[in-house]
Design an enzyme around this catalytic site. Structure first.
Site, mmCIF file in Angstrom:
data_model
loop_
_atom_site.group_PDB
_atom_site.id
_atom_site.type_symbol
_atom_site.label_atom_id
_atom_site.label_comp_id
_atom_site.label_asym_id
_atom_site.label_seq_id
_atom_site.Cartn_x
_atom_site.Cartn_y
_atom_site.Cartn_z
ATOM 1 N N HIS A 107 0.083 1.934 2.232
ATOM 2 C CA HIS A 107 0.883 0.952 1.483
ATOM 3 C C HIS A 107 1.826 0.180 2.391
ATOM 4 O O HIS A 107 2.026 0.529 3.562
ATOM 5 C CB HIS A 107 1.666 1.657 0.373
ATOM 6 C CG HIS A 107 2.633 2.700 0.852
ATOM 7 N ND1 HIS A 107 3.904 2.398 1.292
ATOM 8 C CD2 HIS A 107 2.517 4.049 0.950
ATOM 9 C CE1 HIS A 107 4.532 3.510 1.646
ATOM 10 N NE2 HIS A 107 3.713 4.536 1.456
ATOM 11 N N CYS A 129 3.739 8.118 2.672
ATOM 12 C CA CYS A 129 2.392 8.358 3.183
ATOM 13 C C CYS A 129 2.188 7.537 4.453
ATOM 14 O O CYS A 129 2.837 7.770 5.446
ATOM 15 C CB CYS A 129 1.368 8.019 2.109
ATOM 16 S SG CYS A 129 1.340 9.138 0.697
#
Length: 209
Positions: A163, A179
């Site tokens: 992302h 992440c």
């Protein structure tokens, strides 16, 4: 007739093809302002953004098919495989959640300006996350940034995401949470290149794809 930023950059790439075969425009174009987004992006200040973190085409021998993605967490780099020993390299940052997956997965879902919901563990650790227990709408303050690609195994969400980020200074570093983060400019570029079903290989040690 209007011209999208994506079409403009592809056009520039084509014009440059006579003297170079790179699929990556020069940094001044790769990180230019993006006014046609739902939440417009300002240009990245290249004078304070290290050149080694710039998106670029590089040599990357691999047996993976073109269109695949490799996330090299120790190196904090992500590669989009072009084929013929070449790949587009992006700088990333990796948080604890980014160390939770190793091996193969597929892009199971994609989202533009995605919403974000903190995990129960995050809410327990930090009181401030309670206000987002029902989800935080997408936007410039959202920690998932401009795009998200959700990785699945056997049809199930691994909870591992590639992302964007609203903290560009985190790129190239290990973070305490999250992440795989990319610059918003870079995650938009990757998002446009990958499809749902794209193969992703996550390296958590010094292995060769």
């Amino acid at each position: 007739m209007s011209l999208s930023r994506r079409s403009f950059l592809l056009g520039v790439s084509s014009l440059l093809a006579g003297c170079a075969t790179s699929q990556v425009p020069p940094p001044m174009l790769s990180y230019a302002a993006v006014p046609d987004e739902e939440f417009p992006l300002a240009a990245m200040p290249l004078d304070v953004f290290p050149a080694e973190l710039h998106r670029q085409e590089v040599a990357y021998p691999t047996k993976l098919k073109p269109g695949s993605v490799v996330v090299d967490t120790p190196a904090r780099r992500l590669y989009f495989i072009l084929g013929e020993g070449r790949a587009i390299r992006y700088a990333i940052s990796v948080g604890r959640a980014g160390l939770a997956l190793s091996g193969g997965a597929t892009v199971g879902r994609k989202a533009k300006w995605p919403s974000w919901t903190p995990t129960s563990n995050m809410i327990r650790r930090e009181e401030r996350y309670k206000q987002y227990a029902g989800g935080m709408p997408g936007g410039p303050n959202n920690p998932l940034g401009a795009r998200a690609m959700y990785l699945y195994r056997q049809g199930r969400d691994t909870m591992f995401r590639i992302h964007g980020t609203n903290q560009p200074k985190s790129i190239g570093h290990a973070m305490s949470s999250g992440c795989i983060r990319m610059l918003n400019h870079d995650v938009i570029d990757l998002y446009d290149r990958v499809d749902v079903g794209t193969q992703v290989v996550v390296i958590q040690a010094e292995t060769v794809a």
